[in-house]
Scaffold this motif. Structure first.
Motif, PDB file in Angstrom:
ATOM      1  N   UNK A 757      21.825 -58.922  30.039  1.00 14.27           N
ATOM      2  CA  UNK A 757      23.068 -58.548  30.723  1.00 14.27           C
ATOM      3  C   UNK A 757      23.117 -57.043  30.968  1.00 14.27           C
ATOM      4  N   UNK A 758      22.670 -56.270  29.985  1.00 18.16           N
ATOM      5  CA  UNK A 758      22.658 -54.813  30.155  1.00 18.16           C
ATOM      6  C   UNK A 758      21.659 -54.398  31.234  1.00 18.16           C
ATOM      7  N   UNK A 759      20.516 -55.069  31.229  1.00 18.88           N
ATOM      8  CA  UNK A 759      19.466 -54.732  32.192  1.00 18.88           C
ATOM      9  C   UNK A 759      19.918 -55.039  33.615  1.00 18.88           C
ATOM     10  N   UNK A 760      20.681 -56.130  33.777  1.00 10.85           N
ATOM     11  CA  UNK A 760      21.063 -56.568  35.110  1.00 10.85           C
ATOM     12  C   UNK A 760      22.107 -55.665  35.766  1.00 10.85           C
ATOM     13  N   UNK A 761      22.752 -54.816  34.990  1.00 11.14           N
ATOM     14  CA  UNK A 761      23.764 -53.934  35.578  1.00 11.14           C
ATOM     15  C   UNK A 761      23.167 -53.072  36.678  1.00 11.14           C
ATOM     16  N   UNK A 762      21.954 -52.563  36.438  1.00  8.27           N
ATOM     17  CA  UNK A 762      21.277 -51.720  37.439  1.00  8.27           C
ATOM     18  C   UNK A 762      21.023 -52.512  38.711  1.00  8.27           C
ATOM     19  N   UNK A 763      20.577 -53.769  38.571  1.00  7.70           N
ATOM     20  CA  UNK A 763      20.265 -54.577  39.738  1.00  7.70           C
ATOM     21  C   UNK A 763      21.540 -55.011  40.465  1.00  7.70           C
ATOM     22  N   UNK A 764      22.635 -55.166  39.740  1.00 13.98           N
ATOM     23  CA  UNK A 764      23.900 -55.493  40.401  1.00 13.98           C
ATOM     24  C   UNK A 764      24.331 -54.335  41.299  1.00 13.98           C
ATOM     25  N   UNK A 765      24.089 -53.101  40.834  1.00  8.15           N
ATOM     26  CA  UNK A 765      24.422 -51.946  41.672  1.00  8.15           C
ATOM     27  C   UNK A 765      23.555 -51.925  42.924  1.00  8.15           C
ATOM     28  N   UNK A 766      22.275 -52.242  42.769  1.00  6.45           N
ATOM     29  CA  UNK A 766      21.387 -52.293  43.931  1.00  6.45           C
ATOM     30  C   UNK A 766      21.825 -53.382  44.900  1.00  6.45           C
ATOM     31  N   UNK A 767      22.263 -54.517  44.352  1.00  2.79           N
ATOM     32  CA  UNK A 767      22.694 -55.634  45.206  1.00  2.79           C
ATOM     33  C   UNK A 767      23.933 -55.287  46.017  1.00  2.79           C
ATOM     34  N   UNK A 768      24.749 -54.392  45.488  1.00  6.57           N
ATOM     35  CA  UNK A 768      25.941 -53.994  46.225  1.00  6.57           C
ATOM     36  C   UNK A 768      25.593 -53.215  47.481  1.00  6.57           C
ATOM     37  N   UNK A 769      24.366 -52.654  47.519  1.00  6.55           N
ATOM     38  CA  UNK A 769      23.968 -51.833  48.670  1.00  6.55           C
ATOM     39  C   UNK A 769      23.114 -52.586  49.664  1.00  6.55           C
ATOM     40  N   UNK A 770      22.643 -53.762  49.300  1.00  4.14           N
ATOM     41  CA  UNK A 770      21.714 -54.470  50.192  1.00  4.14           C
ATOM     42  C   UNK A 770      21.980 -55.967  50.188  1.00  4.14           C
ATOM     43  N   UNK A 771      21.815 -56.617  51.331  1.00  2.00           N
ATOM     44  CA  UNK A 771      21.926 -58.090  51.378  1.00  2.00           C
ATOM     45  C   UNK A 771      20.592 -58.778  51.094  1.00  2.00           C
ATOM     46  N   UNK A 772      19.676 -58.121  50.406  1.00  2.14           N
ATOM     47  CA  UNK A 772      18.344 -58.672  50.135  1.00  2.14           C
ATOM     48  C   UNK A 772      18.427 -60.126  49.676  1.00  2.14           C
ATOM     49  N   UNK A 773      17.845 -61.057  50.429  1.00  2.11           N
ATOM     50  CA  UNK A 773      17.945 -62.479  50.045  1.00  2.11           C
ATOM     51  C   UNK A 773      17.385 -62.762  48.659  1.00  2.11           C
ATOM     52  N   UNK A 774      16.192 -62.246  48.354  1.00  2.00           N
ATOM     53  CA  UNK A 774      15.563 -62.554  47.069  1.00  2.00           C
ATOM     54  C   UNK A 774      16.396 -62.016  45.914  1.00  2.00           C
ATOM     55  N   UNK A 775      16.916 -60.809  46.062  1.00  4.14           N
ATOM     56  CA  UNK A 775      17.716 -60.225  44.983  1.00  4.14           C
ATOM     57  C   UNK A 775      18.990 -61.032  44.756  1.00  4.14           C
ATOM     58  N   UNK A 776      19.693 -61.384  45.803  1.00  7.02           N
ATOM     59  CA  UNK A 776      20.952 -62.111  45.639  1.00  7.02           C
ATOM     60  C   UNK A 776      20.724 -63.534  45.140  1.00  7.02           C
ATOM     61  N   UNK A 777      19.638 -64.168  45.593  1.00  9.96           N
ATOM     62  CA  UNK A 777      19.310 -65.509  45.075  1.00  9.96           C
ATOM     63  C   UNK A 777      19.052 -65.422  43.572  1.00  9.96           C
ATOM     64  N   UNK A 778      18.286 -64.418  43.162  1.00  8.86           N
ATOM     65  CA  UNK A 778      17.984 -64.258  41.745  1.00  8.86           C
ATOM     66  C   UNK A 778      19.218 -63.946  40.917  1.00  8.86           C
ATOM     67  N   UNK A 779      20.087 -63.088  41.436  1.00 10.22           N
ATOM     68  CA  UNK A 779      21.289 -62.737  40.683  1.00 10.22           C
ATOM     69  C   UNK A 779      22.245 -63.913  40.564  1.00 10.22           C
TER      70      UNK A 779
END
Length: 936
Positions: A757-779
């Motif tokens: 959960x702590x690690x995913x905080x960084x990726x959640x911030x990245x997801x807020x800036x991009x509609x990347x399909x792979x990232x959002x599917x994974x999240x």
């Protein structure tokens, strides 16, 4: 022919002749060791056995003439060229000078050569002999290596000879190596006694000692012994042999020496050419020769090189009899209009014994003789030049252009470098050196490119040329082995070049820097500087280069804009394969694997047709990576296998490593864990010394998948976590975000959910800036599996409601996780629907490890789930699967061969193996079988 002490070598070569079915041997050894004698004995055996023999011999003077060796090899069967498919026919005719060439792809020439040899071998098995391949021009050597790698099932045997301590592309063609060593004492004594019987015992002993088992020395040194029975001990053996030949030449009449010198300097064995040029060299004869001699003499006098010698008056008509004295002392042989030196050391000894003036006169005579052969003429004029000569430099530059059109990049580099040395103006010299360096980079010749760039930088360069020199070497391996500080330097260089109004060079520099951001990690400041320079370029926003640079440098910060541009450009996919290749890579950076697969699929056919195997390797690697992430293993398997093969063949070690890592990932998904470990280890060995981050990231993903399917959840979490650690060499800014689902699953099963959960905080911030399909599917997946019980239902449903068109593996993963969660919540009946869907999805995709997991869960949920039958196509190798798929599409054997760079006969052999494996007896059955499997 009686050869002493060579029974083992002759036996090994005879085996290839006895069963001519592909590949052959590379015979290696020092000068004079008897390689040619072994080949001649093999040729005799092959001829007696009914094989047709085609030969070519590398000549040092021909190394700068593209396809000279191939022309010699294929000339006897040139009539078959017209029967080749049009692209191959045109490429080969252009390469061999039988037609005016357009732009020729070297690998297309290689395929045409393979097809021509295979067609000729259908009538009668072939022995292809290539002697002294270290002296073959690079284009011919590459074509020969291409053929040697692919004559799997053809009745074609390749036998080549290579001098010890020399290099040739043929060494990497998979031929068996036969190392020819010096003769043992008894055999050496037999050889010496057979050529020089009756020697005094002390002289005989000395000769045996000096020759040290070298057959040429044993046959030639007896003539070099002085009246006191001595040899010069200060020289190496080759030097003593050359001196022996030189002494023999010195005793010949002057006209014979001139004829030998002309023949030694001539690239061709043509006797008429040698005799004509000899006549010119023996007397000035024509105003043209006289003028050139006078001009060359002026340069020589100014340079203090030589005093012009007296010249005879009148050109002479020279008959073959002039060579009779040389034939009598066994220096040369005359064979059907050709003059052949008995050994390369004789050929090198003749010019060494001549004066500078004599060599210049011979070169000029040859230049006059070869007026209809502009490339050869240019080189002879250059050899005769004693100082700068712009007219000769321009002639060499035109020769370089012709070589390039014929696909002879190495020949073009050599011509441009020589032209630079002869340039009268420093700016012209710099331009030619840098152009040669650029071609050397494109040819993968790093040492040559570095030397040429250093030479150019020593001149007083203009700002634009300084910029060109500074970024040229960045083309090697995408800068993987360079210091990461180089990225910031390239950004500043691009800015200065752009400020001078040089947009195109600036864009090229930025592209090279962007590639470094993929393979290494230069830091946020360098990335920001690259973007700032890129944004100021006066190029349209949808320029594919700008889209690609943004994707590589800032996959999240610019992700929304990149995806918008990619979707707009997708409609024109297929127009330009090189552009599609770039856009496919850009799509991969932003996690749009569906678009990456689409663009790379569009690029592959065009790059194949153009024979651009270097770019094809990259397109195939992106295609395989994307398809694997999407779960389409059936298509990913052959793409990854071909990318790995071509990565080795085209000298791209990191693309080879990436393809191997993708193969490891495929093996892990199929439950082939031992294979996955072997492939991952191999890829890591390639990438780790240079920290090629994308390869190492993919290796960790493959290992994590294997550990998950084996139930080693702690190992899986530890391995996958490395991708998110900036201090780890497996950390790659973009790829770290595209394994969230695997990491989430490993964390939950390893009891590390809170850590994740702590690690995913960084990726959640990245997801807020991009509609990347792979990232959002994974999240979405991670949120569901990490959610508290009361929230999980809605999050799983949200994950399934998302648009997963084209992402079947991800949909199957969500169904599996949801079914497992429902079963743990004792909602067993509901769980079965999801688990059954997951099983069927994974069965269809061939994701064995995941389908077995779904089966276990279904059984635990009280539903019988029989073991999965292996798909018939899983019995095929990746190579066979490629052929089967193309055959099922209706392509002929010849068309499949063109696609996969194989001969059509090899394709036929593979199909004969494929049919029984799949239980089919026709192409129609094959198509139906593969179609049924695809529909499952």
């Amino acid at each position: 022919m009686l050869l002493f002490g060579r029974k083992a070598e002759l036996s090994a070569l005879a085996e290839f002749v006895d069963r001519p079915a592909g590949r052959g041997a590379l015979v290696c050894g020092e000068a004079g060791i008897g390689k040619t004698a072994l080949v001649e004995a093999t040729v005799a055996t092959a001829t007696a056995a009914g094989l047709r023999v085609l030969t070519t011999t590398g000549v040092e003077a021909e190394r700068h003439l593209a396809y000279a060796g191939l022309h010699q090899l294929l000339f006897p069967i040139r009539a078959g060229i017209d029967a080749l498919p049009a692209p191959q026919r045109d490429a080969l005719r252009g390469a061999l000078g039988l037609a005016e060439p357009g732009e020729i792809a070297p690998y297309l020439v290689g395929l045409a050569t393979l097809s021509l040899l295979a067609d000729a071998a259908a009538d009668r098995p072939l022995l292809v002999v290539a002697e002294d391949v270290h002296w073959l021009d690079r284009a011919s050597a590459d074509a020969l290596a291409f053929v040697a790698r692919r004559v799997e099932s053809e009745p074609v045997v390749v036998v080549a000879t290579l001098r010890e301590d020399e290099r040739s592309p043929v060494q990497d063609a998979g031929l068996s190596t036969i190392s020819v060593s010096r003769l043992p004492d008894e055999a050496a004594a037999h050889v010496l006694d057979s050529v020089a019987p009756g020697l005094a015992p002390d002289v005989r002993e000395r000769l045996l000692r000096e020759a040290a088992g070298n057959p040429l020395a044993l046959t030639e040194l007896p003539a070099a012994v002085d009246e006191f029975g001595r040899l010069d001990p200060a020289l190496p053996l080759s030097g003593r042999l050359e001196r022996a030949f030189t002494a023999r030449v010195a005793a010949l009449p002057a006209p014979t020496r001139t004829a030998l010198l002309v023949a030694a300097l001539n690239e061709s064995p043509s006797l008429p050419e040698t005799l004509t040029a000899t006549g010119l060299a023996l007397g000035p004869g024509t105003p043209a020769v006289e003028a050139r001699l006078a001009d060359a003499d002026t340069h020589a006098l100014e340079a203090g090189l030589a005093e012009p010698d007296a010249r005879t008056a009148g050109a002479r008509l020279v008959e073959p009899d002039v060579l009779a004295p040389a034939v009598e002392v066994r220096l040369v042989e005359l064979r059907a209009g050709a003059l052949v030196f008995r050994h390369p050391l004789i050929r090198s000894a003749v010019p060494a014994a001549a004066s500078l003036a004599e060599r210049r006169r011979a070169h000029l005579a040859l230049a006059d003789t070869l007026a209809q052969h502009p490339d050869r003429r240019a080189w002879h004029r250059a050899a005769a030049s004693a100082g700068p000569d712009e007219s000769v430099a321009a002639e060499l530059e035109r020769a370089a252009d012709r070589a390039l059109r014929r696909g002879g990049a190495a020949a073009a580099v050599a011509a441009l470098e020589r032209a630079a040395r002869l340039s009268e103006a420093r700016d012209a010299q710099a331009a030619r050196l840098l152009r040669a360096a650029e071609l050397a980079v494109e040819s993968g010749r790093r040492d040559t490119a570095e030397r040429l760039v250093r030479d150019a930088q020593a001149l007083d360069l203009s700002p634009r040329r300084r910029a060109t020199a500074a970024w040229l070497l960045s083309g090697f391996e995408d800068g993987v082995r360079e210091d990461v500080s180089r990225v910031a330097e390239l950004a500043e260089l691009a800015a200065s070049v752009a400020a001078d109004g040089e947009t195109e060079p600036a864009a090229r520099i930025l592209w090279g820097a962007a590639m470094r951001c993929f393979w290494s990690e230069p830091g946020a400041a360098a990335r920001e500087r690259l973007l700032a320079v890129t944004d100021r370029l006066p190029l349209p926003a949808d320029d594919p280069r700008l889209v690609s640079i943004s994707a590589y440098v800032a996959p999240f910060e610019r992700g929304a804009d990149v995806l918008e541009r990619l979707r707009a450009l997708a409609g024109s996919a297929g127009a330009d394969p090189a552009t599609d290749r770039h856009l496919g890579s850009a799509a991969l950076q932003v996690g749009a694997f569906d678009l990456a697969a689409r663009f790379s699929a569009a690029a592959v056919p065009g790059l194949r047709a153009q024979g651009r195997l270097g770019l094809l390797t990259r397109a195939l690697a992106v295609h395989a990576y994307s398809l694997c992430r999407l779960g389409d293993l059936a298509a990913a398997v052959p793409a990854a296998a071909e990318a790995a093969t071509l990565g080795q063949e085209t000298g791209q070690p990191f693309m080879y490593g990436l393809a191997r890592a993708v193969q490891a990932e495929i093996a892990a998904l199929r439950g082939e864990h031992d294979e996955a470990r072997t492939l991952a280890d191999e890829a890591e060995r390639v990438a780790l010394p240079s920290c090629a981050r994308p390869v190492l990231a993919t290796v960790q993903l493959a290992r994590g998948l294997a550990a998950l399917s084996e139930g080693r959840f702690d190992d899986a979490f530890a391995g996958l976590s490395r991708l998110l650690d900036p201090a780890d060499p497996a950390y790659q800014v973009a790829l770290r975000a595209y394994c969230v689902a695997e990491l989430a699953e490993a964390a939950v099963r390893a009891g590390q959910a809170d850590v994740l959960r702590d690690v995913l905080c960084d990726l959640e911030r990245a997801a807020a800036a991009t509609p990347s399909p792979a990232l959002h599917i994974g999240l979405r997946y991670a949120r569901a599996v990490l959610a508290p019980t009361g929230e999980a239902d809605e999050l799983f449903e949200a994950a399934l409601r998302a648009d997963l068109t084209g992402w079947p593996a991800e949909r199957g993963r969500v169904h599996l996780a949801y079914g497992e969660w429902l079963r743990r919540q004792r909602r067993v009946v509901e769980s079965r629907t999801h688990l059954r869907t997951a099983r069927e999805t994974f069965d269809a995709l061939g994701l064995v490890a995941w389908s077995e997991r779904a089966r276990r869960e279904l059984r635990s949920a009280g539903e019988a789930s029989p073991n999965r039958d292996a798909h018939a196509r899983e019995k095929l190798t990746p190579h066979e699967l490629s052929i089967a798929q193309l055959a099922a599409e209706g392509l002929t054997n010849r068309e499949i061969g063109q696609r996969l760079y194989l001969s059509h006969r090899t394709v036929g052999t593979h199909l004969h193996r494929i049919f029984p494996k799949l239980g089919v007896s026709s192409r129609a059955d094959l198509a139906r079988t593969l179609r049924a499997l695809q529909d499952r």
